[in-house]
Design an enzyme around this catalytic site. Structure first.
Site, PDB file in Angstrom:
ATOM      1  CD  GLU A 168      -1.864   1.297   3.188  1.00  0.00           C
ATOM      2  OE1 GLU A 168      -2.082   2.405   3.715  1.00  0.00           O
ATOM      3  OE2 GLU A 168      -1.988   0.224   3.794  1.00  0.00           O
ATOM      4  CB  THR A 180      -3.798   8.055   3.781  1.00  0.00           C
ATOM      5  OG1 THR A 180      -2.790   7.328   4.492  1.00  0.00           O
ATOM      6  CG2 THR A 180      -4.135   9.279   4.615  1.00  0.00           C
ATOM      7  CE  LYS A 206      -5.172   1.929   9.106  1.00  0.00           C
ATOM      8  NZ  LYS A 206      -4.640   2.972   8.201  1.00  0.00           N
TER       9      LYS A 206
END
Length: 211
Positions: free
Chosen positions: A40, A69, A129
């Site tokens: 990522e 993000t 998450k």
């Protein structure tokens, strides 16, 4: 193979934050050589989408490559257009989850409370998450999984080589690893062999904990 299955089998999501350009490209190559299957790059990293596009061209089929993000729908659209195979957020935005479903892209939203976890699950997230794990601690993970063990959880923050086995044994679907795995100092010094060796240590630790 299915992304979530790959995460559950291999556990590690490598997080590139503040590592860009050639350093990101060579770093990704080193981690993939070291056995990392999911990478990522965070969208607050300079040139993040360029890195992502480069990785997709080079490592298609070798690893899953996505954006982190991702705070809102606009960012999600940019990430998907750049080739993101998954989206990870520090927050829960149901519009992003819905967009991911429409595009066939997994979204793992950031959550902390039981209410947020269930909201994300009901919105269609296949996993969440749990963040910030460094502040919440492993006991919080154990407590929250007791009633919600049917929802796959990827923990981010505070995971290192010494405690990764504890998190895996506590039942996480995966762990997000940033600076402990994507070491900016090693990247800056061009020590990509050391970066690869460090990745192998994490891969070996995961394998040992799952025996």
């Amino acid at each position: 193979m299915d992304l979530l299955q790959v995460i559950e089998n291999n556990k590690i999501v490598a997080i590139f934050r503040g590592v860009s350009g050639e350093g990101a490209d060579r770093g990704a190559e080193a981690l993939i050589r070291g056995g990392i299957k999911v990478l990522e790059v965070t969208m607050n990293t300079e040139g993040a989408m360029t890195s992502l596009a480069n990785w997709r061209k080079k490592y298609e089929g070798e690893a899953f490559l996505g954006a982190g993000t991702v705070l809102d729908l606009e960012m999600a659209k940019v990430a998907v257009a750049s080739g993101a195979q998954f989206l990870i957020s520090p927050n829960l935005d149901e519009d992003v989850v819905r967009y991911g479903i429409e595009q066939g892209v997994d979204v793992f939203p950031g959550v902390m409370t039981p209410t947020e976890i269930v909201r994300a699950w009901k919105a269609g997230a296949r996993a969440v998450k749990l963040f910030p794990m460094a502040s919440l601690g492993i006991q919080y993970l154990k407590d929250i999984r007791a009633p919600l063990d049917n929802i796959p959880m990827i923990v981010t923050g505070g995971v290192n080589l010494a405690n990764i086995a504890d998190f895996i044994k506590a039942g996480v679907a995966g762990v997000g690893l940033g600076s402990n795995l994507v070491d900016k100092k090693l990247v800056a010094e061009g020590k990509f062999d050391e970066l690869e060796a460090n990745a192998r240590k994490y891969v070996d630790a995961v394998a040992a904990s799952m025996r």
